[in-house]
Design an enzyme around this catalytic site. Structure first.
Site, short mmCIF file in Angstrom:
data_model
loop_
_atom_site.label_atom_id
_atom_site.label_comp_id
_atom_site.label_asym_id
_atom_site.label_seq_id
_atom_site.Cartn_x
_atom_site.Cartn_y
_atom_site.Cartn_z
N GLU A 186 0.20 -1.21 -4.49
CA GLU A 186 0.42 0.19 -4.82
C GLU A 186 -0.72 0.73 -5.71
OE1 GLU A 186 2.11 2.54 -3.74
OE2 GLU A 186 2.26 4.00 -5.34
N GLU B 22 -6.16 6.77 -2.38
CA GLU B 22 -5.65 8.08 -1.97
C GLU B 22 -6.35 9.23 -2.68
OE1 GLU B 22 -0.95 7.97 -0.91
OE2 GLU B 22 -1.45 7.35 -2.94
C1 G6P Z 1 2.66 9.97 3.00
C2 G6P Z 1 2.57 10.28 1.52
C3 G6P Z 1 2.88 9.02 0.72
C4 G6P Z 1 4.23 8.46 1.13
C5 G6P Z 1 4.32 8.23 2.64
C6 G6P Z 1 5.76 7.95 3.05
O1 G6P Z 1 1.64 9.11 3.37
O2 G6P Z 1 1.28 10.76 1.19
O3 G6P Z 1 2.88 9.31 -0.66
O4 G6P Z 1 4.44 7.24 0.47
O5 G6P Z 1 3.94 9.41 3.33
O6 G6P Z 1 6.54 9.09 2.81
P1 G6P Z 1 8.08 9.09 2.49
O7 G6P Z 1 8.41 10.54 2.21
O8 G6P Z 1 8.76 8.57 3.71
O9 G6P Z 1 8.32 8.23 1.31
#
Ligand code: G6P
Length: 634
Positions: free
Chosen positions: A507, A514
């Site tokens: 992470e 990111e």
């Molecule tokens: C995108 C976001 C991430 C997130 C991922 C899963 O890539 O930028 O920050 O962890 O989606 O999204 P969720 O809403 O399913 O946790």
């Protein structure tokens, strides 16, 4: 009526959505300022063009669009007629067709009478387009959305019906996912909306005949907290006389179900912080306290999760747990596995939802599939849920966004309650997910009696200390900003951890990638000898999560191996640590806790480090390039 055959989506309705944003307004005020403000509030979702349509008092329908940011659109509109009390607006994240002005929404029908904004993907748009072209209609762009607005116009003209009827009839021929808002020049007193597979919220204003529309509640909350969430295949007709009519696609009338929003405007604004991400990092102690409220009981030394209590037998008899997630949520899922296997003593598998859904996995009816998702809208995670349900598994959701598609598609679940997360890089949702998975593990362990009473109570006691320890961590790492500035030169980073600290390494690396665009790899520390160590020289920063408990001696040896190759070492250590501190160039410190809870503390300095590196490099922290907050396309 049409000659081409209808094609049906197989299996599930959440097929392929987009992360675009919709705003709509109908009422007594000028629509444009409300629409633009709403678009700004939706910027966090990620987009590459924006547009707005307003009908003025003379009955002209004015449409303005541009690639780029909402501010570019505003600049364009500054010299134009933007008057009118009804309008729709959109932020588009390109899927079909490049992000240029023509492809931006709102789209206009050929006569120029109807304007429409759309989130989602019309799967059969090519077939529909050929048929409409055969009937003499012309198209100016490449989008599936333009096909939809032309289809509505074609049906309307052919059958001479009101707009709402034409929308219903047209949508019966559409295969795919949509949330739409439609207005019509010849009837500036009403708006029509519909959804299938892509969320849409209608806010009912204070004044009679005032309505707000949003792809989520963020553009609406400032004006009203009375909302109606449209369900799949529902059409809403709003009229300036105050009527709100909801029907099915077959025109069967439904009673609108009014909900009160609990989100406050303060939660959506930066509260004095330069970025949402920094605000959200600092919010973590409070957010996690709220997350535990009513669930972790200090007096009784107990955890209560209604989602588990209501389905006690399913959890007691579960053969296995499979956790599906994407991105940061996948990292919290991995931590959930580590904790649950220890506490519950049943096998737990962690799957990337995008892999799981396409690889014919073995799913037993007595499996529990847990979907972890901040947004509750991630397309692959939704698809994984549908697959699990087809196999008869019990599906449990862990989501932050209330009323989201995943929350509604699961059999039971737990909300994070950490408040809206606006920064694209997830922070408080990550720690909230880890905490929720730990509470879930404890709640199941209680039902299965898989932990001793002493161990259970000790963990319940300790979990309650996490918010205070997070606060301590935030207060005691004030030098991170300065340290971060010395690393802006770096082109690569390695993050290493063992046991519970391995997902933290993943992470930490993801956060840095990111928002700063520096390449970073997270690895299990012992695995570095099988590859990554070849990358190490005096230029290579290596971040160790080297906290006191769990494999401490082993990680100390790993640090020595890097030191002897002249890597630059940064470590997250436990308060009072001496050995790792001496070996490291820089240290971030956290208080001691049980190793299963360490990730919620150890990630904090890494979030701050990524944030400050990105700021020092002048990156757009809250909206990093190419990324979207909620990935609703597969
Ligand atoms: C995108 C976001 C991430 C997130 C991922 C899963 O890539 O930028 O920050 O962890 O989606 O999204 P969720 O809403 O399913 O946790």
């Amino acid at each position: 009526m049409f000659t081409f055959a209808k094609v049906y989506l197989h299996g599930f309705s959440y097929f392929a959505l987009t992360m675009c944003g919709i705003v709509g307004y109908l009422g007594g005020q000028q629509a444009y300022p409300i629409l633009i403000k709403g678009l700004h509030r939706l910027e966090y979702r990620g987009y590459d063009s924006a547009g707005v349509s307003v009908i003025n008092a003379q009955g002209q329908l004015n449409v303005y669009k541009s690639p780029g940011k909402v501010s570019v659109l505003e600049e364009k509109c500054s010299s134009q007629d933007i008057s009118g009390t009804i309008g729709i607006a959109h932020t588009r994240w390109a899927t079909h067709g490049e992000p240029n002005t023509v492809n931006a929404h709102p789209h206009l029908s050929e006569s120029g009478d109807i304007s429409l904004v759309h989130n989602g993907i019309i799967e059969n748009y090519k077939t529909l387009r050929s048929e409409l072209e055969r009937r003499g209609m012309h198209f100016c762009g490449d989008t599936d959305t333009e096909v939809l607005v032309q289809l509505i116009e074609n049906v309307k003209q052919k059958y001479d019906v009101p707009l709402a009827d034409a929308v219903r009839m047209a949508l019966n021929y559409v295969v795919g996912a949509y949330a739409i808002a439609v207005i019509e020049k010849s009837n500036p007193r009403s708006m029509v909306c519909a959804r299938k597979g892509s969320p849409l919220v209608i806010g009912v204003g204070q004044q009679t005949g005032e309505f707000y529309v949003g792809s989520d509640a963020t553009p609406i909350i400032e004006y009203t907290n009375r909302v109606v969430y449209l369900e799949d295949e529902e059409v809403a007709e709003m009229d300036a006389d105050g009527s709100l009519r909801i029907t099915s696609l077959k025109n069967v009338e439904k009673t609108p179900e009014m909900t009160t929003l609990e989100m406050s405007l303060d939660e959506l604004e930066k509260g004095g912080y330069p970025h949402f991400m920094l605000k959200e990092i600092w919010e973590q102690p409070n957010a996690l306290s709220v997350c535990m409220k009513g669930r972790v009981h200090s007096g009784l030394k107990d955890v209560f999760l209604s989602g588990v209590i209501d389905h006690r037998e399913r959890f007691i008899n579960a053969r296995r747990i499979i956790i599906c997630a994407c991105g940061t949520s996948w990292h919290s899922a991995l931590l959930g596995k580590y904790f649950m296997e220890e506490a519950v003593q049943i096998p737990v598998e962690v799957e990337y939802a995008s892999e799981f859904r396409y690889r014919n996995p073995v799913i037993f009816p007595d499996d529990i599939v847990i979907a972890v998702s901040q947004s509750g809208e991630t397309a692959d995670t939704l698809a994984a849920i549908e697959l699990a349900k087809e196999h008869g598994a019990f599906v449990y959701g862990i989501c932050n966004v209330i009323g989201s598609s995943i929350a509604r598609a699961t059999n039971s679940g737990t909300y994070l309650h950490v408040g809206p997360e606006i920064g694209v890089a997830s922070t408080k949702a990550f720690t909230g997910q880890v905490l929720t998975l730990c509470m879930l593990g404890l709640a199941i362990a209680k039902e299965k009696k898989s932990l001793s009473k002493e161990m259970y109570e000790m963990l319940v006691d300790e979990i309650q200390c996490i918010p205070e320890k997070m606060r301590w961590t935030l207060e005691h790492n004030k030098d991170i900003e300065q340290i971060a500035r010395t690393f802006t030169y770096a082109r690569n980073f390695i993050f290493l951890g063992r046991g519970y600290n391995y997902p933290v390494a993943l992470e930490g690396a993801l956060k840095l990638k990111e928002i700063s665009y520096i390449h970073a790899e997270g690895y299990p520390a012992a695995e570095m000898k099988h590859g990554p160590i070849a990358l190490v020289d005096e230029e290579m920063p290596v971040v160790f999560i080297a906290t006191k408990r769990g494999n401490y001696e082993k990680i100390v040896s790993n640090i020595q191996e890097i030191k002897s190759r002249k890597g630059r070492i940064m470590s997250v250590v436990t308060e009072g640590d001496v050995t790792v501190r001496e070996l490291s160039d820089y240290c971030f410190v956290i208080p001691d806790t049980r190793d299963c809870f360490v990730p919620m503390l150890a990630i904090i300095p890494l979030q701050l480090f990524s944030y400050y590196v990105a700021v020092a490099k002048g990156r757009n922290v809250d909206q990093p390039r190419n990324l979207a907050k909620s990935v609703t396309v597969e």
